[in-house]
Scaffold this motif. Structure first.
Motif, PDB file in Angstrom:
ATOM      1  N   THR A  10     108.125  -5.613  11.839  1.00 36.66           N
ATOM      2  CA  THR A  10     108.884  -4.371  11.999  1.00 36.66           C
ATOM      3  C   THR A  10     108.109  -3.360  12.837  1.00 36.66           C
ATOM      4  O   THR A  10     108.686  -2.647  13.671  1.00 36.66           O
ATOM      5  CB  THR A  10     109.214  -3.775  10.621  1.00 36.66           C
ATOM      6  N   LEU A  43     108.442  -4.265  16.447  1.00 33.02           N
ATOM      7  CA  LEU A  43     109.758  -3.880  16.960  1.00 33.02           C
ATOM      8  C   LEU A  43     109.859  -2.369  17.146  1.00 33.02           C
ATOM      9  O   LEU A  43     110.443  -1.890  18.123  1.00 33.02           O
ATOM     10  CB  LEU A  43     110.850  -4.365  16.001  1.00 33.02           C
ATOM     11  N   TYR A  44     109.294  -1.623  16.227  1.00 31.02           N
ATOM     12  CA  TYR A  44     109.343  -0.162  16.309  1.00 31.02           C
ATOM     13  C   TYR A  44     108.587   0.353  17.533  1.00 31.02           C
ATOM     14  O   TYR A  44     109.026   1.299  18.201  1.00 31.02           O
ATOM     15  CB  TYR A  44     108.756   0.441  15.036  1.00 31.02           C
ATOM     16  N   LYS A 101     108.245  -1.198  20.245  1.00 30.16           N
ATOM     17  CA  LYS A 101     108.912  -1.707  21.450  1.00 30.16           C
ATOM     18  C   LYS A 101     107.914  -2.322  22.430  1.00 30.16           C
ATOM     19  O   LYS A 101     107.923  -2.039  23.636  1.00 30.16           O
ATOM     20  CB  LYS A 101     109.712  -0.593  22.133  1.00 30.16           C
ATOM     21  N   SER A 116     108.893  -7.981  22.297  1.00 29.66           N
ATOM     22  CA  SER A 116     108.754  -7.598  20.890  1.00 29.66           C
ATOM     23  C   SER A 116     109.520  -8.526  19.955  1.00 29.66           C
ATOM     24  O   SER A 116     109.089  -8.757  18.819  1.00 29.66           O
ATOM     25  CB  SER A 116     109.208  -6.153  20.682  1.00 29.66           C
ATOM     26  N   ASN A 117     110.653  -9.069  20.414  1.00 32.94           N
ATOM     27  CA  ASN A 117     111.411  -9.970  19.547  1.00 32.94           C
ATOM     28  C   ASN A 117     110.628 -11.245  19.254  1.00 32.94           C
ATOM     29  O   ASN A 117     110.616 -11.744  18.126  1.00 32.94           O
ATOM     30  CB  ASN A 117     112.773 -10.296  20.164  1.00 32.94           C
ATOM     31  N   ALA A 157     107.538 -10.291  17.088  1.00 33.92           N
ATOM     32  CA  ALA A 157     107.922  -9.961  15.714  1.00 33.92           C
ATOM     33  C   ALA A 157     108.101 -11.222  14.874  1.00 33.92           C
ATOM     34  O   ALA A 157     107.684 -11.268  13.707  1.00 33.92           O
ATOM     35  CB  ALA A 157     109.210  -9.142  15.713  1.00 33.92           C
ATOM     36  N   LEU A 208     117.088 -10.480  17.402  1.00 36.92           N
ATOM     37  CA  LEU A 208     116.231  -9.299  17.295  1.00 36.92           C
ATOM     38  C   LEU A 208     116.309  -8.395  18.521  1.00 36.92           C
ATOM     39  O   LEU A 208     115.932  -7.225  18.453  1.00 36.92           O
ATOM     40  CB  LEU A 208     114.778  -9.711  17.045  1.00 36.92           C
ATOM     41  N   GLN A 209     116.796  -8.923  19.635  1.00 31.41           N
ATOM     42  CA  GLN A 209     116.969  -8.094  20.829  1.00 31.41           C
ATOM     43  C   GLN A 209     118.137  -7.126  20.692  1.00 31.41           C
ATOM     44  O   GLN A 209     118.224  -6.149  21.436  1.00 31.41           O
ATOM     45  CB  GLN A 209     117.233  -8.980  22.054  1.00 31.41           C
ATOM     46  N   PHE A 262     115.146  -1.786  14.770  1.00 29.93           N
ATOM     47  CA  PHE A 262     113.833  -2.312  14.374  1.00 29.93           C
ATOM     48  C   PHE A 262     113.755  -2.687  12.897  1.00 29.93           C
ATOM     49  O   PHE A 262     112.984  -3.564  12.510  1.00 29.93           O
ATOM     50  CB  PHE A 262     112.739  -1.289  14.713  1.00 29.93           C
TER      51      PHE A 262
END
Length: 231
Positions: A39, A42-43, A45, A49-50, A53, A113-114, A118
């Motif tokens: 997370t 993702l936060y 960025k 990131s996907n 993560a 996740l894209q 997040f």
């Protein structure tokens, strides 16, 4: 909850094996821990990131459930009676069905996740852990493995407490963003895996529970991705 960490994550803490099955109600509480690193990625960025993560997620939880998904899929694809299906599921060699299931689970998670906020990974993990609790609550084990050991310890009180914790963690995000309810699609997918396991194997073992966890998470992320794009 500390006793759950060594058995459901790769976090190096000392836990009491004898106390684990008395703390299964805390499975939903693992979600903030297991999803934290992913997370954060993702936060922030970060680039890719996907992908990062998902790598962070499996770095935290390990690959045991993913391996269970592969074994479960191999057993599901075998034609014949329950004995043949269970034998295929317990085979140490991974077949094409297992490989396909793992690739698809990873692909759906990375791709979804894209398209989601997040905190979606947390919601997916929350539903995944709760689905595992529901699977254990069936109390219909196959054999005498770890799954059977955990099932022996779960009762209605643990299930009720785990459900309350699940709702307490879920509802604030649903209140803030109603589309978060789409994560429940993953829980439905996990429930269907439980149904298929009972129908095809006559019960559940660790592989089945691993499949429940993985398919629930992938289904939750996919469901949220679809809803976030449509609404």
């Amino acid at each position: 909850m500390k006793d759950l960490l060594p058995f459901f994550t790769r976090i190096s803490v000392r836990g009491d094996f004898e106390r684990v099955r008395g703390e299964l109600w805390a499975l939903p509480l693992l979600a903030p821990v297991t999803s934290a690193l992913g997370t954060l990625v993702l936060y922030l960025k970060l680039p890719l990131s996907n992908v990062l993560a998902i790598l962070a997620l499996y770095l935290t939880i390990g690959l045991l459930h993913l391996d269970g998904l592969a074994d479960w899929a191999d057993g599901m694809m075998v034609k014949g009676d329950r004995e043949r299906k269970i034998k295929a599921m317990k085979d140490l060699n991974t077949g094409i069905a297992g490989l396909f299931a793992v690739v698809m689970a990873l692909f759906l998670q990375v791709y979804s996740l894209q398209l989601v906020p997040f905190y979606a990974l947390f919601l997916a993990e929350l539903n995944s852990k709760f689905a595992m609790l529901l699977a254990l609550a069936t109390k219909k084990p196959i054999g005498q493995g770890l799954g059977a050991y955990f099932m022996e310890g779960i009762d209605k009180k643990q299930l009720a407490l785990g459900t309350a914790i699940y709702l307490l963690l879920l509802l604030p995000l649903v209140y803030i963003e109603p589309r978060s309810l789409a994560s429940l699609l993953g829980l439905l997918a996990g429930a269907y895996v439980i149904y298929l396991s009972l129908r095809n194997f006559g019960g559940l073992n660790g592989d089945c529970i691993g499949a429940v966890a993985e398919i629930t998470r992938a289904g939750a992320l996919l469901g949220m991705a679809v809803v976030w794009q449509v609404i």
